[in-house]
Motif scaffolding. Structure first.
Motif, PDB file in Angstrom:
ATOM      1  N   PHE A 105       0.821  -1.212   0.000  1.00  0.00           N
ATOM      2  CA  PHE A 105       0.000   0.000   0.000  1.00  0.00           C
ATOM      3  C   PHE A 105       0.855   1.263   0.000  1.00  0.00           C
ATOM      4  O   PHE A 105       0.518   2.250  -0.665  1.00  0.00           O
ATOM      5  N   THR A 109       0.925   3.899  -3.276  1.00  0.00           N
ATOM      6  CA  THR A 109       0.540   5.292  -3.041  1.00  0.00           C
ATOM      7  C   THR A 109       1.628   6.239  -3.549  1.00  0.00           C
ATOM      8  O   THR A 109       1.333   7.251  -4.202  1.00  0.00           O
ATOM      9  N   ARG A 122      -3.331   5.458   3.939  1.00  0.00           N
ATOM     10  CA  ARG A 122      -3.841   4.280   3.229  1.00  0.00           C
ATOM     11  C   ARG A 122      -3.446   2.998   3.943  1.00  0.00           C
ATOM     12  O   ARG A 122      -4.232   2.057   4.040  1.00  0.00           O
ATOM     13  N   ASN A 173      -6.780  -1.366  -3.083  1.00  0.00           N
ATOM     14  CA  ASN A 173      -5.949  -0.178  -3.217  1.00  0.00           C
ATOM     15  C   ASN A 173      -6.679   0.908  -3.998  1.00  0.00           C
ATOM     16  O   ASN A 173      -6.643   2.086  -3.630  1.00  0.00           O
ATOM     17  N   HIS A 177      -8.015   4.604  -2.770  1.00  0.00           N
ATOM     18  CA  HIS A 177      -7.629   5.792  -3.530  1.00  0.00           C
ATOM     19  C   HIS A 177      -8.856   6.660  -3.808  1.00  0.00           C
ATOM     20  O   HIS A 177      -8.829   7.880  -3.671  1.00  0.00           O
TER      21      HIS A 177
END
Length: 200
Positions: A105, A109, A122, A173, A177
């Motif tokens: 993660f 990112t 996140r 993920n 986002h």
């Protein structure tokens, strides 16, 4: 087909790092395609940059790390096959996996162009549920992997199971986002009330 498998098997033995990194890149990319087309039903709106990021992560980050980790586990010596399986699964799922989940993660990112603050947010949101689901999938997988699969094919076993696991990770993920609150632009921020503008 048999010849292709033989060539792949030979490449795993002759050049394990390069072969496993390439395999990881393909499987992570394929996992994202499955995530976008099967789970998210994106169709023609497929996000190719997202697939490229996942492939890069798989080939350049996860692939080398997993290759070295499996080589390290294979070098460990134990007094019995049962202890070997038990300790390797424990180390893999109790030490390696918690680090790798955070790495996934955080890396994705940063690859999206965001900063460390967003990466931390996140990880904090997705880390625990992802880790728990990972254990449900990979503890039994790794028990079988370390018990019956030859060492040079263990990466492939993880990779095949990971095809669908990566699809899940990619969807999680992407959801994190989308769910992340965006900082409002100056034009979107509410104007100060008349009482706030009026001097005392």
């Amino acid at each position: 087909m048999a010849g292709l498998l033989q060539a792949f098997n030979a490449a795993l033995i002759r050049k394990p790092m390069a072969t496993q990194c390439a395999t990881s890149a393909v499987l992570f990319g394929a996992g994202d395609v499955v995530a976008q087309q099967v789970f998210e039903k994106k169709g023609k709106d497929h996000d190719f940059m997202r697939t490229a990021r996942l492939s890069f992560y798989g080939g350049a980050i996860f692939g080398p790390v997993l290759t070295k980790w499996l080589q390290f586990l294979e070098r460990l010596k134990f007094s019995s096959p049962t202890k070997a399986v038990a300790y390797r699964v424990y180390l893999d799922q109790g030490v390696f996996t918690p680090m790798v989940v955070g790495m996934f993660f955080g890396s994705l990112t940063l690859l999206e162009g965001k900063g460390l603050r967003e990466a931390q947010d996140r990880i904090r949101e997705a880390y625990t549920p992802t880790l728990i689901r990972n254990w449900g999938v990979f503890i039994p997988t790794q028990v079988l992997n370390f018990a019956v699969v030859p060492p040079h094919l263990r990466f492939v076993t993880v990779g095949v199971v990971s095809l669908f696991w990566n699809a899940y990770l990619s969807s999680v993920n992407a959801k994190k986002h989308v769910d992340a609150p965006a900082e409002p632009s100056p034009s979107e921020k509410p104007a100060p009330a008349e009482d706030e503008k009026r001097p005392e």
